[in-house]
Design a protein around this motif. Structure first.
Motif, PDB file in Angstrom:
ATOM      1  N   SER A 310       0.845  -1.189   0.000  1.00 31.29           N
ATOM      2  CA  SER A 310       0.000   0.000   0.000  1.00 31.29           C
ATOM      3  C   SER A 310       0.885   1.245   0.000  1.00 31.29           C
ATOM      4  O   SER A 310       1.855   1.286   0.745  1.00 31.29           O
ATOM      5  N   PRO A 311       0.543   2.235  -0.823  1.00 33.77           N
ATOM      6  CA  PRO A 311      -0.508   2.278  -1.827  1.00 33.77           C
ATOM      7  C   PRO A 311      -0.170   1.402  -3.033  1.00 33.77           C
ATOM      8  O   PRO A 311       1.000   1.128  -3.282  1.00 33.77           O
ATOM      9  N   ASP A 312      -1.215   0.998  -3.765  1.00 37.17           N
ATOM     10  CA  ASP A 312      -0.984   0.021  -4.836  1.00 37.17           C
ATOM     11  C   ASP A 312      -1.256   0.610  -6.219  1.00 37.17           C
ATOM     12  O   ASP A 312      -1.454   1.823  -6.361  1.00 37.17           O
TER      13      ASP A 312
END
Ligand SMILES: NC(=O)c1ccc[n+]([C@@H]2O[C@H](COP(=O)([O-])OP(=O)(O)OC[C@H]3O[C@@H](n4cnc5c(N)ncnc54)[C@H](O)[C@@H]3O)[C@@H](O)[C@H]2O)c1
Length: 342
Positions: A310-312
Protein backbone atom coordinates in the motif's frame (compact mmCIF):
# COMPACT_ATOMS: atom_id res chain seq x y z
CA UNK A 1 14.58 -15.04 2.35
CA UNK A 2 16.20 -12.75 4.94
CA UNK A 3 17.01 -9.79 2.75
CA UNK A 4 15.40 -8.42 -0.37
CA UNK A 5 17.87 -7.98 -3.22
CA UNK A 6 16.97 -4.85 -5.14
CA UNK A 7 17.73 -3.37 -8.54
CA UNK A 8 17.08 0.38 -8.88
CA UNK A 9 16.21 1.48 -12.42
CA UNK A 10 16.75 5.19 -13.10
CA UNK A 11 19.52 6.90 -11.16
CA UNK A 12 18.30 10.48 -11.36
CA UNK A 13 16.81 12.53 -8.53
CA UNK A 14 14.34 10.00 -7.14
CA UNK A 15 16.28 6.81 -7.94
CA UNK A 16 19.42 7.84 -6.05
CA UNK A 17 17.34 8.83 -3.03
CA UNK A 18 15.78 5.34 -2.87
CA UNK A 19 19.11 3.65 -3.64
CA UNK A 20 20.72 5.47 -0.69
CA UNK A 21 17.89 4.33 1.58
CA UNK A 22 18.33 0.68 0.57
CA UNK A 23 22.11 0.81 0.77
CA UNK A 24 22.60 2.68 4.03
CA UNK A 25 19.38 2.67 6.04
CA UNK A 26 17.45 -0.55 5.51
CA UNK A 27 19.31 -3.62 6.81
CA UNK A 28 16.71 -6.01 5.35
CA UNK A 29 17.44 -4.66 1.84
CA UNK A 30 20.46 -5.33 -0.32
CA UNK A 31 21.05 -2.99 -3.24
CA UNK A 32 22.64 -5.22 -5.88
CA UNK A 33 22.22 -3.32 -9.15
CA UNK A 34 21.72 0.12 -10.62
CA UNK A 35 20.39 0.69 -14.11
CA UNK A 36 20.42 3.86 -16.15
CA UNK A 37 20.18 4.13 -19.92
CA UNK A 38 22.53 7.13 -19.84
CA UNK A 39 26.01 5.75 -19.02
CA UNK A 40 27.35 9.04 -17.61
CA UNK A 41 24.40 9.23 -15.20
CA UNK A 42 24.90 5.60 -14.19
CA UNK A 43 28.62 6.12 -13.48
CA UNK A 44 27.92 9.25 -11.49
CA UNK A 45 25.44 7.35 -9.30
CA UNK A 46 27.79 4.40 -8.88
CA UNK A 47 30.63 6.67 -7.82
CA UNK A 48 28.38 8.40 -5.32
CA UNK A 49 26.87 5.24 -3.82
CA UNK A 50 30.13 3.34 -3.28
CA UNK A 51 28.45 0.01 -2.45
CA UNK A 52 29.03 -3.44 -3.92
CA UNK A 53 26.63 -2.52 -6.67
CA UNK A 54 26.76 -3.55 -10.31
CA UNK A 55 25.75 -1.10 -13.04
CA UNK A 56 23.82 -1.74 -16.26
CA UNK A 57 22.39 0.37 -19.07
CA UNK A 58 19.10 -1.54 -19.33
CA UNK A 59 16.81 -3.57 -17.10
CA UNK A 60 17.06 -6.40 -19.66
CA UNK A 61 20.84 -6.49 -19.17
CA UNK A 62 20.50 -6.47 -15.37
CA UNK A 63 17.91 -9.26 -15.44
CA UNK A 64 20.25 -11.41 -17.51
CA UNK A 65 23.34 -10.75 -15.36
CA UNK A 66 22.54 -10.56 -11.66
CA UNK A 67 20.05 -12.18 -9.26
CA UNK A 68 17.55 -9.93 -7.46
CA UNK A 69 14.06 -10.13 -6.00
CA UNK A 70 12.65 -6.65 -6.61
CA UNK A 71 12.93 -3.65 -8.88
CA UNK A 72 12.48 0.00 -7.96
CA UNK A 73 11.52 2.05 -11.01
CA UNK A 74 12.39 5.75 -10.93
CA UNK A 75 12.62 6.63 -14.61
CA UNK A 76 10.71 9.16 -16.71
CA UNK A 77 7.01 8.36 -16.44
CA UNK A 78 6.57 7.38 -20.09
CA UNK A 79 8.89 4.40 -19.53
CA UNK A 80 7.10 2.98 -16.45
CA UNK A 81 4.66 0.63 -18.19
CA UNK A 82 7.25 -1.23 -20.28
CA UNK A 83 9.64 -1.53 -17.33
CA UNK A 84 6.94 -2.82 -14.96
CA UNK A 85 5.81 -5.32 -17.58
CA UNK A 86 9.38 -6.56 -18.09
CA UNK A 87 10.07 -6.87 -14.34
CA UNK A 88 6.74 -8.61 -13.72
CA UNK A 89 7.37 -11.07 -16.56
CA UNK A 90 10.42 -12.23 -14.55
CA UNK A 91 8.38 -12.35 -11.29
CA UNK A 92 10.24 -9.46 -9.69
CA UNK A 93 8.33 -7.42 -7.12
CA UNK A 94 8.02 -3.78 -8.15
CA UNK A 95 8.09 -0.42 -6.45
CA UNK A 96 7.23 2.21 -9.06
CA UNK A 97 7.54 5.93 -8.58
CA UNK A 98 4.46 8.05 -9.19
CA UNK A 99 2.80 8.85 -11.56
CA UNK A 100 1.87 5.26 -12.41
CA UNK A 101 2.00 6.01 -16.16
CA UNK A 102 1.02 8.61 -18.75
CA UNK A 103 -1.99 6.97 -20.45
CA UNK A 104 -4.86 4.85 -19.18
CA UNK A 105 -3.83 2.12 -21.61
CA UNK A 106 -0.39 1.97 -19.92
CA UNK A 107 -2.10 1.80 -16.51
CA UNK A 108 -4.19 -1.16 -17.70
CA UNK A 109 -1.03 -2.84 -18.96
CA UNK A 110 0.67 -2.38 -15.56
CA UNK A 111 -2.29 -3.67 -13.56
CA UNK A 112 -2.67 -6.66 -15.90
CA UNK A 113 1.03 -7.53 -15.66
CA UNK A 114 1.07 -7.23 -11.86
CA UNK A 115 -2.03 -9.40 -11.50
CA UNK A 116 -0.94 -12.15 -13.83
CA UNK A 117 2.55 -12.34 -12.28
CA UNK A 118 1.17 -12.32 -8.72
CA UNK A 119 3.92 -9.93 -7.60
CA UNK A 120 3.85 -7.18 -4.97
CA UNK A 121 3.45 -3.71 -6.44
CA UNK A 122 3.77 -0.47 -4.49
CA UNK A 123 3.47 3.07 -5.87
CA UNK A 124 5.55 5.98 -4.55
CA UNK A 125 2.92 8.13 -2.81
CA UNK A 126 5.27 8.68 0.12
CA UNK A 127 3.03 11.24 1.82
CA UNK A 128 0.97 8.28 3.06
CA UNK A 129 4.05 7.37 5.15
CA UNK A 130 4.63 10.87 6.53
CA UNK A 131 3.84 10.98 10.29
CA UNK A 132 1.73 14.16 10.04
CA UNK A 133 -0.35 12.86 7.10
CA UNK A 134 -0.83 9.57 8.96
CA UNK A 135 -1.94 11.31 12.13
CA UNK A 136 -4.40 13.46 10.19
CA UNK A 137 -5.91 10.44 8.52
CA UNK A 138 -6.22 8.62 11.86
CA UNK A 139 -8.00 11.60 13.42
CA UNK A 140 -10.37 11.89 10.47
CA UNK A 141 -11.20 8.18 10.75
CA UNK A 142 -11.85 8.63 14.47
CA UNK A 143 -14.42 11.28 13.51
CA UNK A 144 -12.61 14.22 15.11
CA UNK A 145 -13.60 16.60 12.31
CA UNK A 146 -17.02 15.12 11.63
CA UNK A 147 -18.10 15.19 8.01
CA UNK A 148 -15.28 16.31 5.69
CA UNK A 149 -16.30 19.38 3.72
CA UNK A 150 -13.18 20.68 1.98
CA UNK A 151 -9.56 19.57 1.53
CA UNK A 152 -7.14 22.15 0.14
CA UNK A 153 -3.75 20.84 -0.92
CA UNK A 154 -0.94 23.18 -1.85
CA UNK A 155 1.79 21.58 -3.94
CA UNK A 156 4.48 24.02 -5.03
CA UNK A 157 7.94 23.02 -6.15
CA UNK A 158 11.05 25.19 -5.93
CA UNK A 159 12.33 24.35 -9.43
CA UNK A 160 11.09 22.81 -12.64
CA UNK A 161 11.05 19.03 -12.99
CA UNK A 162 13.46 17.52 -15.59
CA UNK A 163 12.89 18.44 -19.24
CA UNK A 164 11.12 15.17 -20.13
CA UNK A 165 8.27 16.39 -17.90
CA UNK A 166 7.79 19.64 -19.83
CA UNK A 167 6.08 17.98 -22.78
CA UNK A 168 2.55 17.36 -21.60
CA UNK A 169 2.03 14.56 -24.12
CA UNK A 170 4.93 12.66 -22.58
CA UNK A 171 4.25 13.40 -18.92
CA UNK A 172 0.79 15.01 -18.44
CA UNK A 173 2.64 18.10 -17.15
CA UNK A 174 3.08 19.39 -13.63
CA UNK A 175 -0.33 18.29 -12.40
CA UNK A 176 1.05 14.77 -12.87
CA UNK A 177 4.69 15.28 -11.98
CA UNK A 178 4.24 17.58 -9.00
CA UNK A 179 0.62 17.31 -7.92
CA UNK A 180 -0.11 13.57 -8.20
CA UNK A 181 0.69 13.66 -4.49
CA UNK A 182 -1.96 16.32 -3.79
CA UNK A 183 -4.62 14.38 -5.69
CA UNK A 184 -3.71 11.19 -3.84
CA UNK A 185 -3.79 12.99 -0.49
CA UNK A 186 -7.27 14.41 -1.16
CA UNK A 187 -8.56 10.99 -2.15
CA UNK A 188 -6.88 9.24 0.79
CA UNK A 189 -7.90 11.79 3.41
CA UNK A 190 -11.49 12.16 2.17
CA UNK A 191 -11.87 8.38 1.90
CA UNK A 192 -13.71 8.88 -1.37
CA UNK A 193 -13.27 8.67 -5.16
CA UNK A 194 -13.09 11.63 -7.56
CA UNK A 195 -16.37 12.53 -9.24
CA UNK A 196 -15.69 15.65 -11.28
CA UNK A 197 -13.05 18.27 -11.81
CA UNK A 198 -12.59 21.78 -13.16
CA UNK A 199 -9.14 23.30 -13.68
CA UNK A 200 -7.59 26.60 -14.75
CA UNK A 201 -3.93 26.90 -15.63
CA UNK A 202 -1.46 29.41 -16.95
CA UNK A 203 2.17 30.08 -17.64
CA UNK A 204 3.39 32.85 -15.35
CA UNK A 205 7.09 32.20 -14.87
CA UNK A 206 8.52 30.12 -17.70
CA UNK A 207 7.84 31.72 -21.11
CA UNK A 208 11.02 30.07 -22.49
CA UNK A 209 9.68 26.61 -21.71
CA UNK A 210 6.35 27.54 -23.26
CA UNK A 211 8.03 28.64 -26.50
CA UNK A 212 9.46 25.13 -26.84
CA UNK A 213 6.44 23.26 -25.42
CA UNK A 214 3.34 25.39 -26.22
CA UNK A 215 1.02 23.42 -23.89
CA UNK A 216 3.25 23.87 -20.85
CA UNK A 217 1.62 25.56 -17.86
CA UNK A 218 3.48 26.27 -14.61
CA UNK A 219 0.52 27.16 -12.34
CA UNK A 220 -2.88 25.56 -11.95
CA UNK A 221 -5.88 25.62 -9.66
CA UNK A 222 -8.03 22.52 -9.63
CA UNK A 223 -11.42 22.18 -7.95
CA UNK A 224 -12.76 18.74 -7.21
CA UNK A 225 -15.99 17.10 -6.11
CA UNK A 226 -15.64 13.71 -4.46
CA UNK A 227 -18.28 10.98 -4.64
CA UNK A 228 -19.11 11.40 -0.93
CA UNK A 229 -19.83 15.10 -1.50
CA UNK A 230 -16.55 16.48 -0.10
CA UNK A 231 -14.83 19.22 -2.12
CA UNK A 232 -11.16 19.57 -2.92
CA UNK A 233 -8.77 22.21 -4.21
CA UNK A 234 -5.27 21.64 -5.55
CA UNK A 235 -3.09 24.73 -5.78
CA UNK A 236 -0.17 23.94 -8.07
CA UNK A 237 2.89 26.09 -8.79
CA UNK A 238 6.32 25.38 -10.08
CA UNK A 239 8.97 26.83 -10.00
CA UNK A 240 8.25 29.08 -7.03
CA UNK A 241 11.90 29.36 -6.03
CA UNK A 242 11.27 29.97 -2.33
CA UNK A 243 11.13 26.31 -1.24
CA UNK A 244 9.12 23.10 -1.33
CA UNK A 245 5.69 24.08 -0.13
CA UNK A 246 3.45 21.12 0.72
CA UNK A 247 0.56 22.07 2.99
CA UNK A 248 -2.89 20.61 3.42
CA UNK A 249 -5.90 22.03 5.21
CA UNK A 250 -8.93 19.90 6.00
CA UNK A 251 -12.21 21.54 6.93
CA UNK A 252 -14.79 19.37 8.61
CA UNK A 253 -18.18 19.97 10.21
CA UNK A 254 -16.57 19.99 13.68
CA UNK A 255 -13.32 21.81 13.04
CA UNK A 256 -10.22 22.23 10.92
CA UNK A 257 -6.87 20.51 10.65
CA UNK A 258 -3.60 21.60 9.00
CA UNK A 259 -0.81 19.32 7.82
CA UNK A 260 2.69 20.56 7.19
CA UNK A 261 4.28 23.96 7.00
CA UNK A 262 6.94 25.62 4.90
CA UNK A 263 9.16 26.27 7.92
CA UNK A 264 11.48 23.33 8.51
CA UNK A 265 12.45 21.77 11.82
CA UNK A 266 15.34 24.18 12.35
CA UNK A 267 15.39 27.08 14.81
CA UNK A 268 13.64 30.42 14.33
CA UNK A 269 15.80 33.45 15.10
CA UNK A 270 14.55 36.88 16.04
CA UNK A 271 16.92 39.86 16.03
CA UNK A 272 16.41 43.58 16.18
CA UNK A 273 17.97 44.01 12.74
CA UNK A 274 16.22 41.22 10.84
CA UNK A 275 13.06 40.45 12.81
CA UNK A 276 11.88 36.84 12.91
CA UNK A 277 13.79 34.54 10.53
CA UNK A 278 13.08 30.83 10.04
CA UNK A 279 14.59 28.40 7.57
CA UNK A 280 12.30 26.66 5.08
CA UNK A 281 12.18 23.27 3.37
CA UNK A 282 14.16 23.79 0.20
CA UNK A 283 13.16 20.57 -1.57
CA UNK A 284 11.11 17.40 -1.43
CA UNK A 285 14.02 15.09 -0.45
CA UNK A 286 14.39 17.15 2.74
CA UNK A 287 10.68 17.68 3.52
CA UNK A 288 9.73 14.02 3.07
CA UNK A 289 13.01 12.25 3.97
CA UNK A 290 11.31 10.26 6.74
CA UNK A 291 8.42 9.29 4.48
CA UNK A 292 10.66 8.07 1.62
CA UNK A 293 12.55 5.91 4.07
CA UNK A 294 9.35 4.55 5.62
CA UNK A 295 7.81 3.69 2.23
CA UNK A 296 11.01 1.89 1.14
CA UNK A 297 11.08 -0.02 4.41
CA UNK A 298 7.41 -0.95 4.04
CA UNK A 299 8.08 -2.29 0.54
CA UNK A 300 10.90 -4.51 1.82
CA UNK A 301 8.95 -5.66 4.89
CA UNK A 302 5.90 -6.33 2.75
CA UNK A 303 7.89 -8.74 0.57
CA UNK A 304 9.56 -10.51 3.51
CA UNK A 305 6.40 -10.74 5.60
CA UNK A 306 3.95 -11.17 2.75
CA UNK A 307 1.76 -8.09 3.39
CA UNK A 308 -0.49 -6.48 0.83
CA UNK A 309 1.41 -3.48 -0.54
CA UNK A 310 0.00 0.00 0.00
CA UNK A 311 -0.51 2.28 -1.83
CA UNK A 312 -0.98 0.02 -4.84
CA UNK A 313 -1.42 0.20 -8.60
CA UNK A 314 -5.12 1.13 -8.32
CA UNK A 315 -4.17 4.13 -6.16
CA UNK A 316 -1.75 5.08 -8.93
CA UNK A 317 -4.46 4.65 -11.56
CA UNK A 318 -6.95 6.91 -9.72
CA UNK A 319 -4.39 9.74 -9.71
CA UNK A 320 -3.76 9.30 -13.45
CA UNK A 321 -7.51 9.35 -14.16
CA UNK A 322 -8.02 12.64 -12.32
CA UNK A 323 -4.92 14.29 -13.82
CA UNK A 324 -6.09 13.39 -17.34
CA UNK A 325 -9.54 14.81 -16.56
CA UNK A 326 -8.01 18.01 -15.14
CA UNK A 327 -5.85 18.45 -18.24
CA UNK A 328 -8.97 17.94 -20.41
CA UNK A 329 -10.67 20.63 -18.35
CA UNK A 330 -7.76 23.05 -18.89
CA UNK A 331 -7.89 22.34 -22.63
CA UNK A 332 -11.67 22.66 -23.04
CA UNK A 333 -12.51 25.16 -20.31
CA UNK A 334 -15.24 22.79 -19.09
CA UNK A 335 -16.01 20.67 -16.06
CA UNK A 336 -15.03 17.02 -16.61
CA UNK A 337 -16.40 13.84 -15.08
CA UNK A 338 -13.70 11.56 -13.69
CA UNK A 339 -14.47 8.05 -14.93
CA UNK A 340 -12.92 4.98 -13.37
CA UNK A 341 -11.72 2.55 -16.02
CA UNK A 342 -11.15 -0.44 -13.69
N1 LIG B 1 7.80 10.59 -5.04
C1 LIG B 1 8.37 11.75 -5.30
O1 LIG B 1 8.26 12.68 -4.52
C2 LIG B 1 9.15 11.93 -6.57
C3 LIG B 1 10.11 12.94 -6.64
C4 LIG B 1 10.81 13.08 -7.86
C5 LIG B 1 10.54 12.26 -8.93
N2 LIG B 1 9.57 11.30 -8.80
C6 LIG B 1 9.25 10.42 -9.94
O2 LIG B 1 10.37 9.58 -10.21
C7 LIG B 1 10.50 9.36 -11.61
C8 LIG B 1 11.88 9.88 -12.04
O3 LIG B 1 11.95 11.27 -11.81
P1 LIG B 1 13.35 12.02 -11.58
O4 LIG B 1 13.00 13.39 -11.21
O5 LIG B 1 14.23 11.20 -10.72
O6 LIG B 1 13.90 12.01 -13.08
P2 LIG B 1 15.40 12.15 -13.57
O7 LIG B 1 15.30 12.62 -14.98
O8 LIG B 1 16.20 12.90 -12.57
O9 LIG B 1 15.92 10.64 -13.55
C9 LIG B 1 15.40 9.65 -14.40
C10 LIG B 1 16.56 8.75 -14.81
O10 LIG B 1 16.01 7.62 -15.51
C11 LIG B 1 16.88 7.31 -16.60
N3 LIG B 1 16.09 6.55 -17.57
C12 LIG B 1 15.09 6.99 -18.37
N4 LIG B 1 14.56 5.95 -19.06
C13 LIG B 1 15.23 4.84 -18.67
C14 LIG B 1 15.12 3.46 -19.00
N5 LIG B 1 14.20 3.03 -19.88
N6 LIG B 1 15.96 2.58 -18.41
C15 LIG B 1 16.89 3.01 -17.52
N7 LIG B 1 17.03 4.30 -17.17
C16 LIG B 1 16.21 5.21 -17.73
C17 LIG B 1 17.36 8.66 -17.09
O11 LIG B 1 18.57 8.55 -17.82
C18 LIG B 1 17.53 9.44 -15.78
O12 LIG B 1 18.84 9.34 -15.26
C19 LIG B 1 9.33 10.11 -12.26
O13 LIG B 1 8.26 9.24 -12.47
C20 LIG B 1 8.98 11.18 -11.23
O14 LIG B 1 7.66 11.62 -11.29
C21 LIG B 1 8.90 11.12 -7.65
Amino acid sequence: MERVRICVVGTGRAGTLHARNFLYQIPRAELVALVDSVPSQLHKAMRELKGEVQGFVSLTEALGSVAFDAVLIATSTITHADLVEEAASQKKHVFCEKPLAVTLEECRKIIGAVKSAGIKFQIGFMRRYDPAFQEARRKIEEGLLGEIILIKSTGRGPGLPPEWAWDIRKSNGILAEVNSHDFDSIRWLSGSEFKRVYAEAGNFRTPDVRRKYPDFYDHAVVTLRMENGAMGVVDSSCPVGYGYDARVEILGAKGMMQIGELKNKGVSICTQEEGLVSSVYRGWPERFAEAYLAEDRAFVDGILEDHLPSPDAYDGLRAVEVVLAANRSIETGRVQEVNRIL
